[in-house]
Design an enzyme around this catalytic site. Structure first.
Site, mmCIF file in Angstrom:
data_model
loop_
_atom_site.group_PDB
_atom_site.id
_atom_site.type_symbol
_atom_site.label_atom_id
_atom_site.label_comp_id
_atom_site.label_asym_id
_atom_site.label_seq_id
_atom_site.Cartn_x
_atom_site.Cartn_y
_atom_site.Cartn_z
ATOM 1 N N CYS A 25 -73.663 -21.556 19.853
ATOM 2 C CA CYS A 25 -72.278 -21.094 19.718
ATOM 3 C C CYS A 25 -72.111 -19.655 20.203
ATOM 4 O O CYS A 25 -72.854 -18.769 19.778
ATOM 5 C CB CYS A 25 -71.840 -21.192 18.264
ATOM 6 S SG CYS A 25 -70.117 -20.692 18.032
ATOM 7 N N CYS A 38 -69.680 -14.880 13.352
ATOM 8 C CA CYS A 38 -69.138 -15.935 12.497
ATOM 9 C C CYS A 38 -69.297 -15.580 11.014
ATOM 10 O O CYS A 38 -70.400 -15.339 10.523
ATOM 11 C CB CYS A 38 -69.849 -17.251 12.789
ATOM 12 S SG CYS A 38 -69.284 -18.621 11.753
ATOM 13 N N GLU A 50 -51.943 -37.004 24.379
ATOM 14 C CA GLU A 50 -51.798 -36.420 23.050
ATOM 15 C C GLU A 50 -51.385 -37.454 22.011
ATOM 16 O O GLU A 50 -51.842 -37.415 20.871
ATOM 17 C CB GLU A 50 -50.804 -35.258 23.070
ATOM 18 C CG GLU A 50 -51.291 -34.032 23.835
ATOM 19 C CD GLU A 50 -52.592 -33.461 23.282
ATOM 20 O OE1 GLU A 50 -52.917 -33.728 22.108
ATOM 21 O OE2 GLU A 50 -53.287 -32.763 24.034
#
Length: 279
Positions: free
Chosen positions: A193, A199, A29
DNA sequence: AAGGCGGGGTG
DNA sequence: CACCCAGCCTT
């Protein structure tokens, strides 16, 4: 949002920090803060080989750490990671702490990194808002092409409401991967997607409709994500009273503006005295 | 709330 | 060339 988790299961990359120690997740990270995955991979393997535990890095010199950072950029991160290892040894018995507050107190760990470590290393359900997830939420739930510079409270509220019940951190991993591989900044691959049919951005006519251009330009600052909070509430219930909508989050005037814009865009409609998703 | 901080890949 | 990238910290 079962389709997102299913998509993740089928399409996730085999990244080495997906199955490693909390320390391995922490190191990844730090390196991934503003640095793309592909460029972090070799450096991460090198660091884990040299310093497999916090105590190993804490015992190394700062100059060694800086040298092994190579050309990843933002070398202050190497210094903070080195300090972080030392604090983990002195204050936490050499083990990466698991609580949000303890993680946030470590050098170089902010809101995103603390939540990410809890989700990925400790399998906790967390609100994780990196650039990939923020872009996915902005588009799919707010109908806005690009997220703001920094997360705001309505965005955090939206993110919190989207996490599936009983999540073990996989939601963050799945949405992040979807943002990185499909809902990309420059060339989104909407045909692949799993969220394409719900969306909001697509409903507004992405990629080049006048509506989308106007929506992106007009909505600035903390008002923008209110659209997502409202859209999310209307997805959850067939009809919602205006009073209920204005109580969802904070500032009422933000909701007045957001409701007006969603009506104007044709995404929601009035049903008597209530509001609902447009048919 | 805004600006600084690296470096390399990409359209 | 401008934009983008699993942000954080200090004004």
């Amino acid at each position: 949002m079962e389709q997102v988790l299913d998509w993740y299961q089928e399409n996730k990359r085999a990244l080495p920090w997906r199955n490693t120690s909390p320390w391995g997740v922490l190191v990844s990270e730090f390196m991934l803060q503003q640095t793309p995955v592909q460029r972090v991979l070799p450096q991460w393997h090198r660091w884990m080989e040299l310093w497999p535990t916090p105590a190993d890095l804490a015992a190394a010199s700062l100059s060694d750490a800086l040298r092994e950072w190579g050309r990843l950029g933002y070398p202050r991160r190497a210094k903070r990671l080195h300090q972080c290892a030392q604090v983990i040894v002195t204050d936490h018995g050499g083990e990466v702490p698991a609580s949000l507050n303890e993680l946030r107190a470590l050098p170089g760990i902010g809101e995103y990194t603390a939540a990410a470590i809890r989700a990925f290393a400790f399998k906790e359900s967390e609100v994780v808002l990196d650039i990939n997830i923020r872009r996915l939420y902005a588009r799919c739930w707010s109908g806005i092409a690009t997220p703001t510079n920094a997360p705001n409270n309505s965005e955090r509220e939206l993110a919190k409401n989207l996490i599936p019940v009983g999540d073990d951190g996989r939601w963050a991993a799945a949405t992040m991967e979807l943002g990185a591989l499909i809902c990309k900044a420059r060339t989104p691959l909407c045909s692949h997607c799993p969220l394409a049919d719900i969306c909001t951005w697509r409903a507004l006519g992405y990629p080049q409709s006048e509506v989308e251009k106007r929506t992106s330009a007009q909505w600035q600052g903390s008002d923008r994500q209110c659209r997502g909070v409202i859209m999310n509430a209307l997805r959850a219930a067939p009809e919602v009273k205006r009073q209920e909508l204005t109580k969802l989050w904070g500032n009422q005037s933000q909701y007045e503006k957001a409701i007006a814009s969603l009506l104007d865009d044709g995404l929601i409609e009035k049903r008597g005295s209530n509001y609902a998703l447009a048919r």
